[in-house]
Design a protein around this motif. Sequence first.
Motif, mmCIF file in Angstrom:
data_model
loop_
_atom_site.group_PDB
_atom_site.id
_atom_site.type_symbol
_atom_site.label_atom_id
_atom_site.label_comp_id
_atom_site.label_asym_id
_atom_site.label_seq_id
_atom_site.Cartn_x
_atom_site.Cartn_y
_atom_site.Cartn_z
ATOM 1 N N HIS A 59 -37.912 -49.635 21.194
ATOM 2 C CA HIS A 59 -36.923 -49.930 20.155
ATOM 3 C C HIS A 59 -37.562 -50.559 18.920
ATOM 4 N N ARG A 60 -38.715 -51.206 19.128
ATOM 5 C CA ARG A 60 -39.374 -51.860 17.995
ATOM 6 C C ARG A 60 -39.933 -50.861 16.984
ATOM 7 N N ALA A 63 -36.281 -48.478 12.569
ATOM 8 C CA ALA A 63 -35.889 -49.349 11.466
ATOM 9 C C ALA A 63 -34.566 -50.049 11.710
ATOM 10 N N SER A 64 -33.722 -49.454 12.536
ATOM 11 C CA SER A 64 -32.404 -50.040 12.771
ATOM 12 C C SER A 64 -31.951 -49.759 14.194
ATOM 13 N N ARG A 65 -30.964 -50.538 14.631
ATOM 14 C CA ARG A 65 -30.365 -50.318 15.951
ATOM 15 C C ARG A 65 -29.747 -48.929 16.037
ATOM 16 N N ALA A 66 -29.100 -48.512 14.965
ATOM 17 C CA ALA A 66 -28.453 -47.199 14.958
ATOM 18 C C ALA A 66 -29.478 -46.080 15.108
ATOM 19 N N ASP A 67 -30.629 -46.218 14.451
ATOM 20 C CA ASP A 67 -31.675 -45.198 14.563
ATOM 21 C C ASP A 67 -32.186 -45.117 16.004
ATOM 22 N N ASP A 69 -30.557 -46.033 18.758
ATOM 23 C CA ASP A 69 -29.492 -45.480 19.595
ATOM 24 C C ASP A 69 -29.431 -43.960 19.484
ATOM 25 N N ARG A 91 -30.662 -54.064 26.025
ATOM 26 C CA ARG A 91 -30.314 -53.732 24.652
ATOM 27 C C ARG A 91 -28.798 -53.597 24.552
ATOM 28 N N GLY A 94 -24.805 -49.528 20.523
ATOM 29 C CA GLY A 94 -23.786 -49.433 19.492
ATOM 30 C C GLY A 94 -22.631 -48.539 19.888
#
Length: 218
Positions: A59-60, A63-67, A69, A91, A94
Amino acid sequence: MKSIVILISGRGSNMTALLDAVASGELPLRVAAVISNRADAGGLAVAAAAGVPTCVLEHRGFASRADFDAALAERIDAFAPDLVVLAGFLRILGDDFVNHFAGRLLNIHPSLLPAFPGLDTHRRALAEGVRVHGCTVHFVTPALDHGPIIVQAAVPVVDGDDEDSLAARVLAAEHRVYPLAVRWWAEGRLHLESGRVRVDSSPADVPPTLIVPAAART
């Protein structure tokens, strides 16, 4: 045969309980893959040793949580599973991800929901002085730790308990009820009706709340 994908972030002890149930014939399904958001997750080696395909999606690296997911959903869909099982996947997912897998996304939470959603459940249970604690298997919805409940296991809180001893007792219960809930799903016996779960019963079934005695410790 139906298939599942399991998501983990660490050692994956609930994943191991599911793999053991598949190997013994208790779970009539195929584990299509185990996916982790951490390359150092110990459960990856366990899954690989069991002959299950594994992959890592850090996940790191997004750039974003949405990306993240969206990429995770795409990776899962590549295995075309019938069900996605969260087994210590650390995690928060979303709404778009959860809605994409609506009705086919399960989680296990270390409390008797709706009590103690979120983190630090054992510490909070001890601080509140509850006499009964446990775990819950539920369908995942956008509301954190509030999806329709499938099965719960209750364990006593005994004098002298600390977070570690209580966590160990709850974890032993988790390893019993998660394979049970997934088996009910695999057998087509779980039905979502108006936000609640109905389980087609069998004379051999345990009840939807399993009472685990204090002696059942790891």
